[in-house]
Design a protein around this motif. Structure first.
Motif, PDB file in Angstrom:
ATOM      1  N   ALA A 421     -17.924  15.448 -21.434  1.00  0.00           N
ATOM      2  CA  ALA A 421     -17.506  16.455 -20.449  1.00  0.00           C
ATOM      3  C   ALA A 421     -17.794  17.870 -20.950  1.00  0.00           C
ATOM      4  CB  ALA A 421     -16.014  16.293 -20.143  1.00  0.00           C
ATOM      5  N   ALA A 422     -17.528  18.095 -22.244  1.00  0.00           N
ATOM      6  CA  ALA A 422     -17.772  19.421 -22.819  1.00  0.00           C
ATOM      7  C   ALA A 422     -19.259  19.749 -22.833  1.00  0.00           C
ATOM      8  CB  ALA A 422     -17.199  19.490 -24.238  1.00  0.00           C
ATOM      9  N   ALA A 423     -20.086  18.747 -23.177  1.00  0.00           N
ATOM     10  CA  ALA A 423     -21.533  18.961 -23.225  1.00  0.00           C
ATOM     11  C   ALA A 423     -22.095  19.226 -21.832  1.00  0.00           C
ATOM     12  CB  ALA A 423     -22.215  17.746 -23.855  1.00  0.00           C
ATOM     13  N   LEU A 424     -21.603  18.495 -20.831  1.00  0.00           N
ATOM     14  CA  LEU A 424     -22.045  18.723 -19.449  1.00  0.00           C
ATOM     15  C   LEU A 424     -21.694  20.131 -18.980  1.00  0.00           C
ATOM     16  CD1 LEU A 424     -21.125  15.293 -17.826  1.00  0.00           C
ATOM     17  CD2 LEU A 424     -23.415  16.311 -17.852  1.00  0.00           C
ATOM     18  N   GLN A 425     -20.507  20.570 -19.347  1.00  0.00           N
ATOM     19  CA  GLN A 425     -20.081  21.914 -18.963  1.00  0.00           C
ATOM     20  C   GLN A 425     -20.961  22.964 -19.640  1.00  0.00           C
ATOM     21  OE1 GLN A 425     -16.006  22.794 -19.889  1.00  0.00           O
ATOM     22  NE2 GLN A 425     -15.969  24.670 -18.704  1.00  0.00           N
ATOM     23  N   LYS A 426     -21.286  22.717 -20.904  1.00  0.00           N
ATOM     24  CA  LYS A 426     -22.097  23.666 -21.678  1.00  0.00           C
ATOM     25  C   LYS A 426     -23.508  23.795 -21.110  1.00  0.00           C
ATOM     26  CE  LYS A 426     -23.504  24.651 -26.446  1.00  0.00           C
ATOM     27  NZ  LYS A 426     -23.466  24.169 -27.855  1.00  0.00           N
ATOM     28  N   THR A 427     -24.051  22.677 -20.618  1.00  0.00           N
ATOM     29  CA  THR A 427     -25.429  22.687 -20.103  1.00  0.00           C
ATOM     30  C   THR A 427     -25.489  22.911 -18.601  1.00  0.00           C
ATOM     31  OG1 THR A 427     -25.430  20.280 -19.787  1.00  0.00           O
ATOM     32  CG2 THR A 427     -26.189  21.123 -21.927  1.00  0.00           C
ATOM     33  N   GLY A 428     -24.349  23.227 -17.993  1.00  0.00           N
ATOM     34  CA  GLY A 428     -24.321  23.464 -16.555  1.00  0.00           C
ATOM     35  C   GLY A 428     -24.586  22.218 -15.738  1.00  0.00           C
ATOM     36  N   GLY A 429     -24.249  21.044 -16.299  1.00  0.00           N
ATOM     37  CA  GLY A 429     -24.425  19.787 -15.593  1.00  0.00           C
ATOM     38  C   GLY A 429     -25.824  19.188 -15.710  1.00  0.00           C
ATOM     39  N   LYS A 431     -28.242  16.884 -17.008  1.00  0.00           N
ATOM     40  CA  LYS A 431     -28.067  15.623 -17.743  1.00  0.00           C
ATOM     41  C   LYS A 431     -29.128  15.424 -18.825  1.00  0.00           C
ATOM     42  CE  LYS A 431     -25.690  13.360 -13.914  1.00  0.00           C
ATOM     43  NZ  LYS A 431     -25.730  12.283 -12.897  1.00  0.00           N
ATOM     44  N   LEU A 432     -30.336  15.906 -18.595  1.00  0.00           N
ATOM     45  CA  LEU A 432     -31.382  15.765 -19.602  1.00  0.00           C
ATOM     46  C   LEU A 432     -31.018  16.573 -20.856  1.00  0.00           C
ATOM     47  CD1 LEU A 432     -34.134  14.728 -20.508  1.00  0.00           C
ATOM     48  CD2 LEU A 432     -35.186  16.708 -19.381  1.00  0.00           C
ATOM     49  N   GLN A 433     -30.598  17.827 -20.630  1.00  0.00           N
ATOM     50  CA  GLN A 433     -30.189  18.658 -21.764  1.00  0.00           C
ATOM     51  C   GLN A 433     -28.944  18.096 -22.445  1.00  0.00           C
ATOM     52  OE1 GLN A 433     -31.671  21.345 -23.189  1.00  0.00           O
ATOM     53  NE2 GLN A 433     -33.397  20.921 -21.817  1.00  0.00           N
ATOM     54  N   SER A 441     -29.749   8.590 -25.054  1.00  0.00           N
ATOM     55  CA  SER A 441     -30.728   8.577 -23.963  1.00  0.00           C
ATOM     56  C   SER A 441     -30.070   9.008 -22.655  1.00  0.00           C
ATOM     57  CB  SER A 441     -31.319   7.172 -23.801  1.00  0.00           C
ATOM     58  OG  SER A 441     -30.337   6.276 -23.316  1.00  0.00           O
ATOM     59  N   ARG A 442     -30.904   9.429 -21.692  1.00  0.00           N
ATOM     60  CA  ARG A 442     -30.374   9.840 -20.392  1.00  0.00           C
ATOM     61  C   ARG A 442     -29.732   8.668 -19.677  1.00  0.00           C
ATOM     62  NH1 ARG A 442     -33.625  13.402 -15.824  1.00  0.00           N
ATOM     63  NH2 ARG A 442     -31.883  13.612 -14.360  1.00  0.00           N
ATOM     64  N   ARG A 443     -30.310   7.489 -19.846  1.00  0.00           N
ATOM     65  CA  ARG A 443     -29.755   6.288 -19.220  1.00  0.00           C
ATOM     66  C   ARG A 443     -28.360   5.990 -19.774  1.00  0.00           C
ATOM     67  NH1 ARG A 443     -33.322   0.915 -19.073  1.00  0.00           N
ATOM     68  NH2 ARG A 443     -34.532   2.299 -17.704  1.00  0.00           N
ATOM     69  N   ALA A 444     -28.233   6.121 -21.127  1.00  0.00           N
ATOM     70  CA  ALA A 444     -26.927   5.870 -21.758  1.00  0.00           C
ATOM     71  C   ALA A 444     -25.897   6.895 -21.280  1.00  0.00           C
ATOM     72  CB  ALA A 444     -27.055   5.914 -23.275  1.00  0.00           C
ATOM     73  N   LEU A 445     -26.345   8.147 -21.127  1.00  0.00           N
ATOM     74  CA  LEU A 445     -25.448   9.187 -20.651  1.00  0.00           C
ATOM     75  C   LEU A 445     -24.961   8.867 -19.242  1.00  0.00           C
ATOM     76  CD1 LEU A 445     -24.099  11.970 -20.832  1.00  0.00           C
ATOM     77  CD2 LEU A 445     -26.236  12.964 -19.973  1.00  0.00           C
ATOM     78  N   GLN A 446     -25.875   8.449 -18.359  1.00  0.00           N
ATOM     79  CA  GLN A 446     -25.499   8.130 -16.983  1.00  0.00           C
ATOM     80  C   GLN A 446     -24.491   6.980 -16.947  1.00  0.00           C
ATOM     81  OE1 GLN A 446     -26.370   9.861 -14.226  1.00  0.00           O
ATOM     82  NE2 GLN A 446     -24.891   8.540 -13.152  1.00  0.00           N
TER      83      GLN A 446
END
Length: 455
Positions: A421-429, A431-433, A441-446
């Motif tokens: 949640a913190a990383a998503l907020q930092k990157t403005g949502g 998902k790749l970043q 991986s992006r798949r693991a994140l999703q």
């Protein structure tokens, strides 16, 4: 054109230094990339693979020391040679404690650069040959002497100033904070470094034989004295004697020690000969000796004789910002010792470690990291690799609504959800970043986003 011997990143804010170093290394058949500040260094290291980094300490935007702290945690296998035009004991200690492979003072001879680079690549090749076993990189390094917090900066500055003197030093701090390490560093950077460093643990030696340990004895001085014995003070002549846990010493022996320090001479037990010694005394205690003076268990005159310079080592709970660097240092140490490649330390582990109060201080952290290296199977140290008591000790933060400790798995999930949640907020949502920041991986994140219901 012959094949490149390896890739080197050279970082310095002076263009002339970058150009000169680049030309020299290119002629040695290395592929050279340059950077002018610490931010560029981090960006280039993230996007390219380098075999060696040569970096100036003082640079704009982000200086070399700050860049080094990040690199030590995230790129433990990258050897780094530090450069500076401001060589002092303090800056040498700074580079040493961060684990620099080597340390060059500007202006330097080209031969020094060539020697340091060849040494770095030889060490890297040696590691590859010996089953990819990582090694301690630098002769500058002193075990576990790591810290970037303001409290530890003051300690390092004091050591740098005091090491060149002969003044007595009293080191105080809780058990496990590294008092003996400070004493050894004082000795190593003093004019006595080529003479003995002798340790006496005053709390571990029975009172009846401590005087003999200090000053020695003659044959027949007492029952069981079958031969002459040389004491620790005599052994330390010309060097440094470290009196650990001096607060445990009996009042009678305190008097004899005080006399020896005042007169710089003593007699062996059972002897009449005066033995003069040139010894620097460094003492340590985990007690508050001023309180001991009030309680009349420690002599005030001995305290003031020892306390010419005082160094207080703060407990780890008061400098938790040092935990990531310490954890990285111990990871490197035990991966090398156990013949394993350096592992990455996950963010959730750092958070667990920083939420623990460390009653055993740095020594306890060292043991915990060794446990995690031994017990973990992957290339990333996870929270589940830590001893259960470390995770459950943070129950004030990781507990259910009734205040009961959660299971380790639940704690890990809680940490993981918070980190994502913190990383998503930092990157403005983005998902790749976010996946790049988290190292998954992006798949693991999703999958994790859906699992935890993160919006």
């Amino acid at each position: 054109m012959s094949e490149s011997k390896g890739s080197i990143l050279v970082a310095d804010d002076e263009e002339s230094v970058r150009n000169l170093t680049s030309r020299v290394l290119s002629k040695m058949n290395y592929t050279v990339t340059t950077a002018s500040n610490g931010e560029e260094v981090l960006d280039k290291v993230r996007n390219c693979s380098f075999d060696l980094l040569i970096m100036d300490i003082r640079m704009p935007k982000l200086d070399g020391m700050e860049a080094f702290k990040t690199l030590r945690i995230n790129y433990p296998g990258l050897p780094i040679i530090m450069m500076t035009a401001f060589s002092t004991v303090e800056t040498t200690l700074e580079a040493m404690r961060l684990g620099a492979f080597d340390y060059l003072t500007k202006p330097f001879d080209i031969s020094e650069v060539k020697t340091a680079v060849e040494k770095a690549f030889s060490s890297r090749l040696e590691n590859d040959v010996q089953s990819d076993t990582p090694k301690q990189a630098s002769g500058l390094q002193i075990d576990a002497f790591v810290g970037s917090s303001p409290l530890m900066q003051e300690v390092f500055k004091t050591i740098g100033r005091v090491s060149v003197s002969n003044s007595s030093v009293l080191i105080q701090g809780e058990s496990g904070t590294g008092k003996e390490l400070v004493a050894r560093t004082l000795h190593q950077y003093s004019n006595r470094k080529n003479k003995p460093f002798v340790t006496v643990n005053c709390g571990a030696i029975p009172e009846g034989i401590l005087e003999s340990e200090f000053f020695g004895h003659e044959k027949g001085a007492f029952t069981g004295a079958h031969s002459r014995k040389i004491g620790k003070f005599e052994f330390a002549d010309g060097g440094t004697i470290f009196l650990d846990e001096i607060g445990e010493m009996s009042p009678m022996l305190q008097v004899k020690l005080l006399r020896a320090l005042q007169e710089r001479e003593f007699e062996r037990i059972g002897g009449n000969e005066k033995i003069a010694v040139d010894v620097r005394v460094v003492a340590a205690s985990n007690r508050n000796l001023r309180e001991s003076i009030k309680e009349k268990t420690f002599r005030a005159d001995l305290f003031y004789r020892l306390n010419v310079v005082s160094i207080f080592i703060p407990p780890l709970r008061e400098r938790k910002e040092d935990i990531p660097l310490l954890a990285a240092y111990f990871r490197d140490k035990f991966c090398a010792k156990l013949g394993k490649q350096p592992k990455r330390i996950s963010q959730e582990v750092i958070e667990v470690l920083q939420n623990y109060d460390w009653p055993g201080n740095v020594r306890e952290l060292e043991n915990i990291i060794e446990y995690a290296i031994v017990m973990g199977n992957g290339q990333v140290i996870l929270a589940e690799d830590l001893p259960l008591e470390i995770a459950t000790a943070t129950k004030s933060q990781f507990s259910d609504k009734e205040g009961k400790p959660e299971t380790l798995r639940a704690m890990v999930k809680s940490l993981e959800k918070g980190a994502i949640a913190a990383a998503l907020q930092k990157t403005g949502g983005n998902k790749l970043q976010t996946s790049k920041v988290l190292g998954i991986s992006r798949r693991a994140l999703q999958y994790k986003i859906e699992e935890y219901g993160i919006e």
